[in-house]
Motif scaffolding. Structure first.
Motif, PDB file in Angstrom:
ATOM      1  N   PRO A   6      29.390 -14.542  68.073  1.00  0.00           N
ATOM      2  CA  PRO A   6      30.981 -14.477  67.842  1.00  0.00           C
ATOM      3  C   PRO A   6      31.690 -15.626  67.279  1.00  0.00           C
ATOM      4  O   PRO A   6      32.762 -15.558  66.499  1.00  0.00           O
ATOM      5  CB  PRO A   6      31.501 -14.134  69.503  1.00  0.00           C
ATOM      6  N   HIS A  49      32.815  -6.854  66.938  1.00  0.00           N
ATOM      7  CA  HIS A  49      33.824  -6.767  67.936  1.00  0.00           C
ATOM      8  C   HIS A  49      34.747  -8.107  67.774  1.00  0.00           C
ATOM      9  O   HIS A  49      36.198  -8.022  67.852  1.00  0.00           O
ATOM     10  CB  HIS A  49      33.451  -6.757  69.150  1.00  0.00           C
ATOM     11  N   ALA A  50      34.209  -9.316  67.592  1.00  0.00           N
ATOM     12  CA  ALA A  50      34.851 -10.429  67.755  1.00  0.00           C
ATOM     13  C   ALA A  50      35.682 -10.596  66.522  1.00  0.00           C
ATOM     14  O   ALA A  50      36.600 -11.224  66.326  1.00  0.00           O
ATOM     15  CB  ALA A  50      33.615 -11.749  67.633  1.00  0.00           C
ATOM     16  N   TRP A  97      38.597  -8.066  66.817  1.00  0.00           N
ATOM     17  CA  TRP A  97      39.545  -8.817  67.669  1.00  0.00           C
ATOM     18  C   TRP A  97      40.380  -9.978  67.174  1.00  0.00           C
ATOM     19  O   TRP A  97      41.500  -9.999  67.218  1.00  0.00           O
ATOM     20  CB  TRP A  97      38.956  -9.338  68.934  1.00  0.00           C
ATOM     21  N   GLU A 155      35.929  -9.568  80.223  1.00  0.00           N
ATOM     22  CA  GLU A 155      36.216  -8.550  80.280  1.00  0.00           C
ATOM     23  C   GLU A 155      34.940  -7.306  79.601  1.00  0.00           C
ATOM     24  O   GLU A 155      34.936  -6.355  79.795  1.00  0.00           O
ATOM     25  CB  GLU A 155      37.388  -8.072  79.748  1.00  0.00           C
ATOM     26  N   ASN A 156      34.311  -8.398  78.797  1.00  0.00           N
ATOM     27  CA  ASN A 156      33.091  -7.496  78.163  1.00  0.00           C
ATOM     28  C   ASN A 156      31.763  -8.171  78.504  1.00  0.00           C
ATOM     29  O   ASN A 156      31.401  -9.229  77.780  1.00  0.00           O
ATOM     30  CB  ASN A 156      33.436  -7.542  76.704  1.00  0.00           C
ATOM     31  N   TRP A 197      40.084 -18.889  72.797  1.00  0.00           N
ATOM     32  CA  TRP A 197      40.860 -17.606  73.361  1.00  0.00           C
ATOM     33  C   TRP A 197      39.809 -16.472  73.656  1.00  0.00           C
ATOM     34  O   TRP A 197      40.030 -15.656  74.588  1.00  0.00           O
ATOM     35  CB  TRP A 197      41.878 -17.235  72.411  1.00  0.00           C
ATOM     36  N   LEU A 198      38.848 -16.191  72.908  1.00  0.00           N
ATOM     37  CA  LEU A 198      37.995 -15.204  73.045  1.00  0.00           C
ATOM     38  C   LEU A 198      36.917 -15.659  74.304  1.00  0.00           C
ATOM     39  O   LEU A 198      36.828 -14.625  75.063  1.00  0.00           O
ATOM     40  CB  LEU A 198      36.765 -15.410  71.612  1.00  0.00           C
ATOM     41  N   LEU A 244      39.661 -14.856  77.102  1.00  0.00           N
ATOM     42  CA  LEU A 244      40.131 -13.648  77.363  1.00  0.00           C
ATOM     43  C   LEU A 244      39.454 -12.264  77.091  1.00  0.00           C
ATOM     44  O   LEU A 244      39.569 -11.446  77.845  1.00  0.00           O
ATOM     45  CB  LEU A 244      41.421 -13.298  76.211  1.00  0.00           C
ATOM     46  N   VAL A 245      38.374 -12.481  76.108  1.00  0.00           N
ATOM     47  CA  VAL A 245      37.590 -11.332  75.807  1.00  0.00           C
ATOM     48  C   VAL A 245      36.226 -11.320  76.599  1.00  0.00           C
ATOM     49  O   VAL A 245      35.913 -10.260  77.322  1.00  0.00           O
ATOM     50  CB  VAL A 245      37.400 -11.193  74.394  1.00  0.00           C
ATOM     51  N   LYS A 246      35.431 -12.459  76.665  1.00  0.00           N
ATOM     52  CA  LYS A 246      34.136 -12.595  77.442  1.00  0.00           C
ATOM     53  C   LYS A 246      34.274 -11.857  78.728  1.00  0.00           C
ATOM     54  O   LYS A 246      33.331 -11.131  79.073  1.00  0.00           O
ATOM     55  CB  LYS A 246      33.663 -13.947  77.030  1.00  0.00           C
ATOM     56  N   TYR A 248      28.572  -9.190  76.060  1.00  0.00           N
ATOM     57  CA  TYR A 248      28.934 -10.730  74.952  1.00  0.00           C
ATOM     58  C   TYR A 248      27.508 -11.525  75.491  1.00  0.00           C
ATOM     59  O   TYR A 248      27.147 -12.196  74.699  1.00  0.00           O
ATOM     60  CB  TYR A 248      29.966 -11.188  75.262  1.00  0.00           C
TER      61      TYR A 248
END
Length: 284
Positions: free
Chosen positions: A83, A28-29, A32, A71-72, A63-64, A67-69, A75
């Motif tokens: 990641p 996923h990382a 993305w 919402e998920n 940024w991961l 922004l991403v962690k 992780y």
């Protein structure tokens, strides 16, 4: 001198699930980061006067995390280095692409080339036990070298899992049990071919494994029988696993042939000379 070591893991169902989760996070990382960097390259191409700086691996990871962690949440069930190492590998892949030594990175698919890298508290505990972050202690079939390591890579081939790592050793400290390993000053030339794997200057011809040709009919039949299976069903997954096992067998036969060739050259010759073919487009 860096040496590499790779061996198969002995796993229970809980550990297999943990490894699959780590593979999912790494995939996923990577995907993305690849999508984001492609968007940046497209923007810079369309707006040459307002270019965005191409991010480094550290930028991508920041940024991961931002922004991403959030919402998920899954992780956080895996090691934070998973990641991070995936984005670092992505940045190196882009670097090779920019240097025109490799193609453009591709998106990863679930179940194909599953792997991830762990860094941090990686420690060899005994002859066949190694401790890795989050997952815990893993057992191996082979004896592990008693060395200090900082990271390791875990990969999957069909239904088998492998762990690999590199460690630094002093060449003078290596003890050779077999005195014939020292080949002296013998020189040999190697001509790589298509019909045969290699032809040595001594006249010896090394034939290729031709493992794919040997099993191509069986592989085609297995794929043909799986043509009408419902994707994602239990029978489809079983058929995919059988096909993956056959692919692994074909690859292992090919690797075995290459290992035997390199061992033959290392044992009997001190210097190996290989022709350098000129590629189309090379100067000189």
């Amino acid at each position: 001198m860096l040496l590499g070591f790779k061996t198969e893991l002995i796993l229970n169902n809980q550990q297999r699930t943990a490894l699959m989760k780590h593979c999912g996070v790494a995939r996923h990382a990577w995907n993305w980061g690849l999508a984001l960097t492609k968007q940046i390259l497209d923007h810079n191409k369309m707006n040459p006067d307002a270019k965005i700086k191409f991010p480094t691996a550290i930028d991508l990871h920041k940024w991961l995390v931002a922004l991403v962690k959030p919402e998920n949440k899954w992780y956080y069930e895996c090691s934070k280095s998973t990641p991070q190492e995936a984005l670092r590998a992505l940045r190196e892949s882009w670097k090779r692409c920019f240097n025109k030594t490799a193609a453009v990175p591709k998106f990863k698919k679930k179940g194909k080339h599953d792997s991830f890298t762990l860094e941090g508290t990686v420690k060899i505990l005994s002859s066949n036990k190694i401790q890795v972050p989050v997952i815990g202690v893993l057992r191996t079939y082979e004896r592990l070298p008693q060395v200090l390591i900082k990271s390791c890579t875990i990969s999957r081939q069909a239904d088998r899992w492998f762990i690999s790592f590199r460690f630094d050793v002093n060449p003078d400290s290596i003890e050779y049990e077999d005195t014939w390993f020292f080949p002296g000053d013998s020189v040999v030339g190697v001509d790589l071919g298509v019909k045969n794997l290699a032809t040595l200057s001594t006249g010896q011809v090394i034939t290729g494994a031709k493992s794919y040709k040997k099993y191509s009919a069986k592989l085609s039949r297995m794929q043909w029988l799986n043509r009408d299976q419902i994707i994602g069903s239990s029978n489809w997954k079983k058929a995919q696993m059988r096909i993956a096992r056959l692919h692994r067998k074909i690859a292992n036969i090919r690797k075995d042939t290459l290992h035997k060739l390199t061992t033959l050259l290392a044992k009997n010759h001190g210097t190996v000379v290989i022709e350098q073919l000129r590629r189309q487009g090379d100067d000189g």
